[in-house]
Design an enzyme around this catalytic site. Structure first.
Site, PDB file in Angstrom:
ATOM      1  N   HIS A   1       0.824  -1.212   0.000  1.00  0.00           N
ATOM      2  CA  HIS A   1       0.000   0.000   0.000  1.00  0.00           C
ATOM      3  C   HIS A   1       0.855   1.257   0.000  1.00  0.00           C
ATOM      4  O   HIS A   1       0.553   2.230  -0.688  1.00  0.00           O
ATOM      5  CB  HIS A   1      -0.937   0.006   1.208  1.00  0.00           C
ATOM      6  CG  HIS A   1      -2.274  -0.576   0.900  1.00  0.00           C
ATOM      7  ND1 HIS A   1      -2.472  -1.937   0.834  1.00  0.00           N
ATOM      8  CD2 HIS A   1      -3.454   0.002   0.583  1.00  0.00           C
ATOM      9  CE1 HIS A   1      -3.743  -2.160   0.514  1.00  0.00           C
ATOM     10  NE2 HIS A   1      -4.357  -1.007   0.351  1.00  0.00           N
TER      11      HIS A   1
ATOM     12  N   LYS B   1     -10.316  -7.264   7.306  1.00  0.00           N
ATOM     13  CA  LYS B   1     -10.979  -7.610   8.562  1.00  0.00           C
ATOM     14  C   LYS B   1     -10.926  -6.430   9.525  1.00  0.00           C
ATOM     15  O   LYS B   1      -9.947  -5.697   9.583  1.00  0.00           O
ATOM     16  CB  LYS B   1     -10.351  -8.849   9.200  1.00  0.00           C
ATOM     17  CG  LYS B   1      -8.999  -8.603   9.873  1.00  0.00           C
ATOM     18  CD  LYS B   1      -8.641  -9.748  10.787  1.00  0.00           C
ATOM     19  CE  LYS B   1      -7.232  -9.657  11.317  1.00  0.00           C
ATOM     20  NZ  LYS B   1      -7.132  -8.920  12.583  1.00  0.00           N
TER      21      LYS B   1
HETATM   22  S1  SF4 Z   1      -6.162 -14.736  14.272  1.00  0.00           S
HETATM   23 FE1  SF4 Z   1      -4.568 -13.712  15.474  1.00  0.00          FE
HETATM   24  S2  SF4 Z   1      -2.686 -13.989  14.312  1.00  0.00           S
HETATM   25 FE2  SF4 Z   1      -4.408 -14.398  12.935  1.00  0.00          FE
HETATM   26  S3  SF4 Z   1      -4.868 -12.460  11.906  1.00  0.00           S
HETATM   27 FE3  SF4 Z   1      -6.156 -12.559  13.718  1.00  0.00          FE
HETATM   28  S4  SF4 Z   1      -4.994 -11.512  15.311  1.00  0.00           S
HETATM   29 FE4  SF4 Z   1      -3.548 -12.013  13.678  1.00  0.00          FE
END
Ligand code: SF4
Lengths: 279, 181
Positions: free
Chosen positions: B36, B101
């Site tokens: 990015h 996310k």
């Molecule tokens: S599950 Fe844990 S290690 Fe995996 S992306 Fe999410 S915060 Fe990061």
């Protein structure tokens, strides 16, 4: 005196990281499976999370692509003598081999501010040594993802309002973290000591079984209070709403100074990976 | 459940409501922090960039390496918020569909509304499962960034949730509010 070749430590460190990145501990697996979520979106996410843990288990695939920075706690018995390579090099070699052979992501950059060039083998590890009594070596490893690590907080509280301030600070830290650490989370809390001691305890607390019972009644009550308050924040699985925001609150404490009350929060995501072995 | 083919048409985007689960099929491009930064700086300096943003879906992800005989390793989403400062400029230059996310800041929310885009959430930590949706993967730019390089991937039925729709309805806000007590 017990002589241990550091090759043995290297092999164990390697096996443990290979394992920890692929298989989650039973306490966390069960808590996620049994989580009673009311939100339909949250339920759907928990199903995906549980299916993912299952697929990783069966296909020997990393549960999460962030296979973390390698954290190692080494507790060395005072009767142990290490022979062979320097212990720190052996631990790093174990990490290097695990991340290569496991096809794990290498996520470490050499210089934190400038360039940020990848070291390409996920070393150096973060290593803490502790000297203990006996002739055993206890190894604890944790591949620590940074989605959750980035949500950590430390605060030097005023001891006058001890209990309420601790609870509020932990709950606020989790509230601020929101969706970022991939909830449902495990919360590691370190209380007491000095600034850095509290932070190290917060990290080490993530190794505890989330179902442990605290002997100190007051602390146990505080754990439960924090957990309830976190689950009332509404964060839910993946932060998309619900009542299952955390599955455990693990606390470690240490004596502290008359004038102080350091508190640290280290968040473990739902992929809170760790393994412990005594050799 | 809704199934959509990428790239999304304007009417596909307009028809998506926050909270809706969707399966996506088609090409996506991975880009996270380091990529990015390069895209952003290149646009700022009026240099060309390796992807046509108006036809691309960006997925915030940095996968594990593939084992021999496999397409890719674990490949779940990374925290989107770290990309917030770059996103409005990329949207101004044509980007409409993002997968990541976690919540976004107000500047991204405003950009999504303004440019009629959509932000999908994949489930963080479900990299092993998502890996199975990825049918091809090829590094197309910035290969020196290793896991952070830009990869073109063909995904089949990638499960995502509409987290911020083109009207700016933000699931992270509305749902958390609902379950708070
Ligand atoms: S599950 Fe844990 S290690 Fe995996 S992306 Fe999410 S915060 Fe990061």
């Amino acid at each position: 005196m017990r002589i241990i070749n550091t090759k043995v430590i290297k092999e164990n460190v390697k096996e443990m990281f290979l394992n920890a990145n692929v298989h989650l501990s039973e306490d966390i697996k069960n808590a996620l499976k049994e989580a009673d979520e009311v939100s339909p979106i949250g339920k759907n996410i928990l199903n995906i999370i549980n299916e993912n843990i299952d697929v990783a288990d069966k296909t020997n695939t990393p549960i999460c692509q962030d296979t973390g920075m390698a954290v190692v706690f080494l507790e060395v018995g005072n009767e142990v003598f290490f022979e062979g390579e320097f212990i720190e090099d052996s631990i790093n070699e174990g990490v290097r081999e695990a991340y290569e052979e496991g096809y794990f992501r290498k996520s470490v950059v050499k210089s934190p501010v400038f360039d940020r060039v990848n070291t390409k083998d996920n070393t150096p590890a973060i290593i803490y040594y502790k000297y203990v009594k006996g002739d055993k070596v206890n190894i604890k490893v944790m591949p620590k993802g940074f989605g959750s690590e980035n949500c950590g907080q430390t605060k030097m509280l005023n001891p006058s309002d001890a209990e309420q301030d601790v609870v509020d600070f932990v709950v606020e830290s989790v509230s601020k973290a929101g969706s970022k650490p991939c909830p449902p989370i495990v919360v590691g809390v370190g209380i007491g000591g000095t600034m850095e001691k509290s932070a190290m305890m917060a990290k080490e607390a993530l190794f505890l079984d989330i179902n442990y019972k605290e002997k100190d009644e007051n602390l146990q009550r505080m754990r439960e209070e924090i957990l309830t308050k976190i689950n009332n924040l509404g964060i839910g699985p993946a932060g998309l709403g619900g009542r299952v925001s955390a599955i455990g609150v693990n606390i470690m404490t240490y004596p502290t100074h008359i004038a102080g009350l350091p508190v640290s929060v280290n968040i473990g995501c739902h992929v809170s990976r760790h393994e412990e072995r005594s050799i | 459940m809704k199934r959509l083919t990428l790239p999304l048409k304007e009417e596909d985007i307009a028809g998506l409501k926050a909270g809706e689960s969707v399966y996506l099929t088609g090409y996506i491009y991975t880009a996270r922090d380091a990529a990015h930064k390069r895209l952003y700086n290149a646009i700022k300096e009026n240099k060309s960039i390796p992807i046509d943003l108006s036809k691309s879906v960006i997925y915030y992800a940095g996968p594990c390496p593939n084992k021999p005989g496999e397409v890719i390793g674990s490949c779940g989403p990374t925290t989107s918020m770290r990309m917030d400062k770059y996103t409005p400029l990329l949207m101004e230059n044509g980007l409409r569909v993002i997968i990541g996310k976690g919540e976004r800041g107000d500047i991204v929310l405003d950009a999504i509304k303004k440019y009629k885009g959509v932000y999908f959430a994949a489930v963080g930590g479900s990299g092993a499962l998502i890996k199975n949706c990825i049918k091809s993967s090829e590094v197309i730019a910035y290969d020196d960034l290793l896991s952070e390089a830009i990869r073109k991937m063909y995904v089949e039925d990638l499960p995502v949730i509409t987290a911020i729709d083109s009207n700016g309805k933000n699931l992270y806000k509305t749902e958390r509010e609902k379950y708070k007590r």
